[in-house]
Design a protein around this motif. Structure first.
Motif, PDB file in Angstrom:
ATOM      1  N   UNK A  96     -19.284  76.555  -0.401  1.00  0.00           N
ATOM      2  CA  UNK A  96     -19.821  77.011  -1.521  1.00  0.00           C
ATOM      3  C   UNK A  96     -19.293  76.366  -2.807  1.00  0.00           C
ATOM      4  N   UNK A  97     -17.705  76.539  -2.568  1.00  0.00           N
ATOM      5  CA  UNK A  97     -17.049  75.782  -3.956  1.00  0.00           C
ATOM      6  C   UNK A  97     -17.532  74.391  -4.228  1.00  0.00           C
ATOM      7  N   UNK A  98     -17.496  73.545  -3.321  1.00  0.00           N
ATOM      8  CA  UNK A  98     -17.859  72.021  -3.692  1.00  0.00           C
ATOM      9  C   UNK A  98     -19.189  71.987  -4.164  1.00  0.00           C
ATOM     10  N   UNK A  99     -20.262  72.923  -3.602  1.00  0.00           N
ATOM     11  CA  UNK A  99     -21.585  73.246  -4.135  1.00  0.00           C
ATOM     12  C   UNK A  99     -21.751  73.171  -5.509  1.00  0.00           C
ATOM     13  N   UNK A 103     -12.774  73.251  -6.747  1.00  0.00           N
ATOM     14  CA  UNK A 103     -11.910  72.649  -5.694  1.00  0.00           C
ATOM     15  C   UNK A 103     -11.126  73.670  -5.153  1.00  0.00           C
ATOM     16  N   UNK A 104     -11.314  73.764  -3.550  1.00  0.00           N
ATOM     17  CA  UNK A 104     -10.528  74.528  -2.949  1.00  0.00           C
ATOM     18  C   UNK A 104      -9.083  73.796  -2.674  1.00  0.00           C
ATOM     19  N   UNK A 105      -8.190  74.731  -2.834  1.00  0.00           N
ATOM     20  CA  UNK A 105      -6.783  74.277  -2.462  1.00  0.00           C
ATOM     21  C   UNK A 105      -6.212  75.106  -1.568  1.00  0.00           C
ATOM     22  N   UNK A 106      -5.140  74.651  -0.904  1.00  0.00           N
ATOM     23  CA  UNK A 106      -4.411  75.511   0.357  1.00  0.00           C
ATOM     24  C   UNK A 106      -3.745  76.774  -0.396  1.00  0.00           C
ATOM     25  N   UNK A 107      -3.675  77.654   0.186  1.00  0.00           N
ATOM     26  CA  UNK A 107      -2.986  78.978  -0.324  1.00  0.00           C
ATOM     27  C   UNK A 107      -1.533  78.866  -0.195  1.00  0.00           C
TER      28      UNK A 107
END
Ligand SMILES: Cc1cc2nc3c(=O)[nH]c(=O)nc-3n(C[C@H](O)[C@H](O)[C@H](O)COP(=O)(O)O)c2cc1C
Length: 194
Positions: A96-99, A103-107
């Motif tokens: 969903x974030x890419x959509x 940008x998803x980053x590691x926690x």
């Protein structure tokens, strides 16, 4: 004061405008994300927050399985993306974030992914939950909290243009209504793409 009757279905709107957050979660390498307006602090010590989430959302299923989620604050410049995230479901969109071009980053502490564009983030672990009616109140402990330079004990609103949400507009074309602290209003069309 002269009061008019408020439809019980609209009582929650008396609380608005409020700042929405984006809840992120990861299950089997897949990142889920949804905007949530019903997210509040519940305790100083231990640091607890509450999230009221409808069980039909994919994010709910993912939190139930993993018992962990992150909370991300996006500023007003991301209003369109916040509206879009509320339109699509992880049931149909694998990323969903890419959509929505986020940008998803590691926690930081082995937590669910965080949103790189966020002004602040929390890493949370679920403690307990209660079914409240249409929603489930998930109570979670805050394991880590991080914020941009625009926050130092308090937000510096000369740097941080907070995103405010004031509900859906149902007369005419349906849309999510967002506002900035400077008073700008933005309607994001609500067309449910899933
Ligand atoms: C600004 C905004 C706030 C929202 N707040 C909530 C909320 O507090 N609780 C909830 O269950 N759904 C809320 N929603 C609806 C979900 O975010 C939306 O249905 C989402 O698409 C669910 O995605 P999922 O199926 O991938 O979990 C909100 C939507 C928007 C746009």
């Amino acid at each position: 004061m002269n009061w008019n009757h408020v439809d019980p279905a609209k009582v929650h709107r008396l609380f608005y405008p409020q700042v929405p957050v984006i809840v992120t979660v990861e299950r089997k390498g897949r990142v889920g994300a949804m905007p949530a307006i019903w997210c509040i602090p519940l305790s100083f010590k231990p640091p607890l927050i509450g999230l009221a989430i409808a069980p039909e959302h994919e994010t709910y299923n993912m939190i139930l399985e993993t018992q962990a989620f992150a909370v991300n604050w996006l500023d007003y410049s991301h209003a369109d993306q916040v509206g879009e995230l509320g339109e699509i479901s992880g049931k149909e969109y694998a990323e969903k974030l890419a959509a929505v071009a986020l940008t998803a980053v590691k926690g930081m502490e082995n937590s669910p992914p965080l949103i790189q564009e966020a002004s602040a983030v929390l890493e949370c672990r679920t403690r307990e939950s209660y079914r409240t009616g249409t929603h489930e109140l998930i109570i979670a402990e805050v394991l880590g909290a991080y914020a941009a330079d625009s926050f130092s004990d308090y937000w510096d609103f000369s740097q941080y243009n907070a995103l405010l949400y004031s509900g859906t507009l149902t007369n005419g074309k349906k849309s999510w209504i967002f506002m900035s602290l400077q008073g700008t209003t933005k309607r994001v069309p609500l067309e449910h793409k899933t």
